[in-house]
Design a protein around this motif. Structure first.
Motif, PDB file in Angstrom:
ATOM      1  N   PRO A   1       0.846  -0.987  -0.246  1.00  0.00           N
ATOM      2  CA  PRO A   1       0.121   0.041   0.151  1.00  0.00           C
ATOM      3  C   PRO A   1       0.911   1.394   0.219  1.00  0.00           C
ATOM      4  N   GLU A   2       2.065   1.064   0.672  1.00  0.00           N
ATOM      5  CA  GLU A   2       2.827   2.386   0.805  1.00  0.00           C
ATOM      6  C   GLU A   2       3.224   2.608  -0.655  1.00  0.00           C
ATOM      7  N   MET A   3       3.900   1.439  -1.175  1.00  0.00           N
ATOM      8  CA  MET A   3       4.414   1.740  -2.508  1.00  0.00           C
ATOM      9  C   MET A   3       3.280   2.438  -3.635  1.00  0.00           C
ATOM     10  N   TYR A   4       2.185   1.751  -3.466  1.00  0.00           N
ATOM     11  CA  TYR A   4       1.148   2.177  -4.569  1.00  0.00           C
ATOM     12  C   TYR A   4       0.778   3.600  -4.248  1.00  0.00           C
TER      13      TYR A   4
ATOM     14  N   ILE B   1       8.902   4.643 -10.510  1.00  0.00           N
ATOM     15  CA  ILE B   1       9.532   3.514  -9.956  1.00  0.00           C
ATOM     16  C   ILE B   1       9.707   3.703  -8.337  1.00  0.00           C
ATOM     17  N   VAL B   2       9.139   2.436  -7.537  1.00  0.00           N
ATOM     18  CA  VAL B   2       9.536   2.704  -6.265  1.00  0.00           C
ATOM     19  C   VAL B   2      10.211   1.451  -5.726  1.00  0.00           C
ATOM     20  N   GLU B   3      11.490   1.637  -5.395  1.00  0.00           N
ATOM     21  CA  GLU B   3      12.482   0.608  -4.931  1.00  0.00           C
ATOM     22  C   GLU B   3      12.198   0.150  -3.535  1.00  0.00           C
ATOM     23  N   GLY B   4      12.344  -1.031  -3.246  1.00  0.00           N
ATOM     24  CA  GLY B   4      12.327  -1.582  -1.875  1.00  0.00           C
ATOM     25  C   GLY B   4      13.731  -1.682  -1.657  1.00  0.00           C
TER      26      GLY B   4
ATOM     27  N   ASN C   1      20.829 -11.375 -21.227  1.00  0.00           N
ATOM     28  CA  ASN C   1      21.502 -11.597 -19.966  1.00  0.00           C
ATOM     29  C   ASN C   1      21.038 -10.389 -18.912  1.00  0.00           C
ATOM     30  N   ALA C   2      19.694 -10.256 -19.049  1.00  0.00           N
ATOM     31  CA  ALA C   2      19.171  -8.864 -18.174  1.00  0.00           C
ATOM     32  C   ALA C   2      19.412  -9.281 -16.798  1.00  0.00           C
ATOM     33  N   PHE C   3      19.779  -8.219 -15.922  1.00  0.00           N
ATOM     34  CA  PHE C   3      19.991  -8.130 -14.514  1.00  0.00           C
ATOM     35  C   PHE C   3      19.045  -6.991 -14.174  1.00  0.00           C
ATOM     36  N   PHE C   4      17.869  -7.695 -13.773  1.00  0.00           N
ATOM     37  CA  PHE C   4      16.591  -6.780 -13.331  1.00  0.00           C
ATOM     38  C   PHE C   4      16.809  -5.725 -12.449  1.00  0.00           C
ATOM     39  N   ARG C   5      17.645  -6.228 -11.479  1.00  0.00           N
ATOM     40  CA  ARG C   5      17.937  -5.187 -10.220  1.00  0.00           C
ATOM     41  C   ARG C   5      18.534  -3.750 -10.831  1.00  0.00           C
ATOM     42  N   ALA C   6      19.720  -3.945 -11.644  1.00  0.00           N
ATOM     43  CA  ALA C   6      20.495  -2.910 -12.179  1.00  0.00           C
ATOM     44  C   ALA C   6      19.622  -2.182 -13.406  1.00  0.00           C
ATOM     45  N   LEU C   7      19.050  -3.042 -14.136  1.00  0.00           N
ATOM     46  CA  LEU C   7      18.314  -2.665 -15.296  1.00  0.00           C
ATOM     47  C   LEU C   7      17.389  -1.325 -14.971  1.00  0.00           C
ATOM     48  N   SER C   8      16.549  -1.870 -13.994  1.00  0.00           N
ATOM     49  CA  SER C   8      15.255  -0.945 -13.437  1.00  0.00           C
ATOM     50  C   SER C   8      15.866   0.343 -12.921  1.00  0.00           C
ATOM     51  N   SER C   9      17.244   0.362 -12.489  1.00  0.00           N
ATOM     52  CA  SER C   9      18.023   1.664 -12.050  1.00  0.00           C
ATOM     53  C   SER C   9      18.411   2.283 -13.491  1.00  0.00           C
ATOM     54  N   TRP C  10      19.040   1.675 -14.116  1.00  0.00           N
ATOM     55  CA  TRP C  10      19.482   2.157 -15.525  1.00  0.00           C
ATOM     56  C   TRP C  10      18.531   2.902 -16.450  1.00  0.00           C
ATOM     57  N   ILE C  11      17.225   2.307 -16.372  1.00  0.00           N
ATOM     58  CA  ILE C  11      16.307   2.715 -17.339  1.00  0.00           C
ATOM     59  C   ILE C  11      15.888   4.427 -16.744  1.00  0.00           C
ATOM     60  N   GLY C  12      16.216   4.702 -15.530  1.00  0.00           N
ATOM     61  CA  GLY C  12      15.940   6.139 -15.150  1.00  0.00           C
ATOM     62  C   GLY C  12      14.591   6.286 -14.506  1.00  0.00           C
ATOM     63  N   PHE C  13      13.622   7.051 -14.930  1.00  0.00           N
ATOM     64  CA  PHE C  13      12.242   7.409 -14.678  1.00  0.00           C
ATOM     65  C   PHE C  13      12.416   8.093 -13.184  1.00  0.00           C
ATOM     66  N   LYS C  14      11.294   8.537 -12.710  1.00  0.00           N
ATOM     67  CA  LYS C  14      11.113   9.326 -11.359  1.00  0.00           C
ATOM     68  C   LYS C  14      11.166   8.297 -10.330  1.00  0.00           C
ATOM     69  N   THR C  15      12.032   8.066  -9.666  1.00  0.00           N
ATOM     70  CA  THR C  15      12.259   7.018  -8.635  1.00  0.00           C
ATOM     71  C   THR C  15      12.305   7.452  -7.171  1.00  0.00           C
ATOM     72  N   THR C  16      11.483   6.733  -6.398  1.00  0.00           N
ATOM     73  CA  THR C  16      11.825   6.887  -4.677  1.00  0.00           C
ATOM     74  C   THR C  16      11.829   5.336  -4.249  1.00  0.00           C
ATOM     75  N   THR C  17      12.204   5.487  -2.909  1.00  0.00           N
ATOM     76  CA  THR C  17      12.557   4.285  -2.323  1.00  0.00           C
ATOM     77  C   THR C  17      11.761   3.943  -0.836  1.00  0.00           C
ATOM     78  N   VAL C  18      11.311   2.650  -0.697  1.00  0.00           N
ATOM     79  CA  VAL C  18      10.796   2.649   0.743  1.00  0.00           C
ATOM     80  C   VAL C  18      11.872   1.584   1.245  1.00  0.00           C
ATOM     81  N   THR C  19      11.944   1.557   2.712  1.00  0.00           N
ATOM     82  CA  THR C  19      12.855   0.632   3.124  1.00  0.00           C
ATOM     83  C   THR C  19      12.045  -0.520   3.778  1.00  0.00           C
TER      84      THR C  19
END
Ligand code: UDP
Ligand code: MG
Length: 314
Positions: free
Chosen positions: A103-106, A115-118, A173-191
């Motif tokens: 819910p917090e991410m949503y 993008i909301v990164e855990g 050879n996609a590395f999901f974790r890094a690719l999703s940072s690499w593509i950019g977009f407006k990003t925030t995080t939740v811990t």
């Protein structure tokens, strides 16, 4: 607004029902429509049967079954490309990524983040060796990608725009974790705190992790190839010094002897040459894999969802 929950599952028969009921409770408390996309990554246990049972009982559950085990990255990509939501939360089946954070991410997504990164606030229980290996890997991959990956995880919310970009990428050879940072977009995080795995075992052996680390570092960085140049430079320096010494000895008339030096140099230089060829070979193998252009995964069965009738093997 529709939220998709993408879950890679590999031999998760024990965790799956629990995961579903915990996540379902969280989703029922939210004001949005949702769907589950479970990707069975070629499990050898009853995972697929569990997914089929869930999809029979609940129209919001869909399942994708791989023809064999293709790995978590492939399962994530398949889940994302099958998802139909306006945004998508990706999380592990073993409840190590707490669904209570959805819910917090949503709500951050509703606020306009794409993008909301855990981000892991603690890494949970691990052995000292594992911690050290993980630290080394993350330092290297952070240097390679230019993003701080030390507490990154695969627990993420992605907007439809980001999903389309990721799914459209041709990289095998996609590395999901890094690719999703690499593509950019407006990003925030939740811990979040990494929870204990609720059932079953981690699918990662040390050998599998080492292979994973090598693959991901080389898929994001050409730095290892520069090591070859560096080693060449070192050898050049050594040869200049040794050459001068040899010449001086020749002029001074004491050029005999030096057998040990010759042997050491011979072994040293041939090791460096072989390591260098090995590094180049590793990259050529990766290029070979990409050029063959084989699919990242093969789907053998699908279940659930509205398109049920149109699909074979359901
Ligand atoms: N997983 C997968 N394919 C694999 C290995 C793992 O789909 O080849 C899934 C697994 O079912 C779980 C998630 O990836 O949902 C994380 O795996 P695991 O818990 O074994 O890894 P760890 O949490 O130890 O990093
Ligand atoms: Mg886990």
């Amino acid at each position: 607004m529709k939220l998709s929950i993408v879950v890679p599952c590999y031999n998760e028969e024990e965790s799956l029902p629990m995961f579903y009921s915990v996540t379902m409770k969280v989703l029922e408390g939210m004001d949005c429509s949702y769907e589950f996309v479970f990707v069975d990554d070629g499990s050898r246990d009853r995972t697929w049967a569990e997914i089929e049972t869930l999809s029979d009982d609940d129209a919001s559950v869909r399942g994708v079954h791989f023809s064999r085990n293709f790995g978590k990255e492939a399962a994530l990509m398949a889940g994302l490309s099958e998802s139909t939501g306006d945004c998508c939360v990706v999380l592990d089946c073993d409840l190590q990524h707490p669904p209570e954070k959805i819910p917090e991410m949503y709500s951050l997504w509703l606020d306009g983040y794409e993008i909301v990164e855990g981000v892991k606030s603690s890494r949970g229980q691990e052995s000292a060796l594992h911690r050290f290996a993980a630290h080394t890997f993350y330092s290297l991959i952070s240097a390679a990608t230019g993003f701080d990956m030390s507490s990154a995880s695969d627990f993420k919310l992605l907007d439809r725009k980001a999903i389309d970009v990721l799914v459209g990428m041709q990289e095998k050879n996609a590395f999901f974790r890094a690719l999703s940072s690499w593509i950019g977009f407006k990003t925030t995080t939740v811990t979040f705190d990494v929870q204990e795995r609720m059932a079953g075992e981690s699918k990662w052996s040390t050998a599998a992790l080492t292979k994973y680390a090598l693959r991901n570092i080389t898929s994001f960085s050409t730095a290892p190839m520069q090591i070859v140049t560096f080693l060449g430079g070192v050898m050049l320096l050594v040869s200049v010094v040794m050459g001068i010494v040899a010449l001086v000895q020749k002029i001074a008339g004491v050029a005999l002897g030096g057998f040990t030096t010759v042997i050491i140099l011979q072994l040293f230089s041939s090791s460096i040459i072989m390591i260098s060829i090995g590094i180049l070979g590793y990259y050529i193998a990766r290029i070979f894999e990409e050029v063959k252009n084989r699919p990242m995964y093969i789907i053998s069965k699908l279940c659930g969802g509205e398109k049920n009738d149109e699909r074979p093997d359901c």
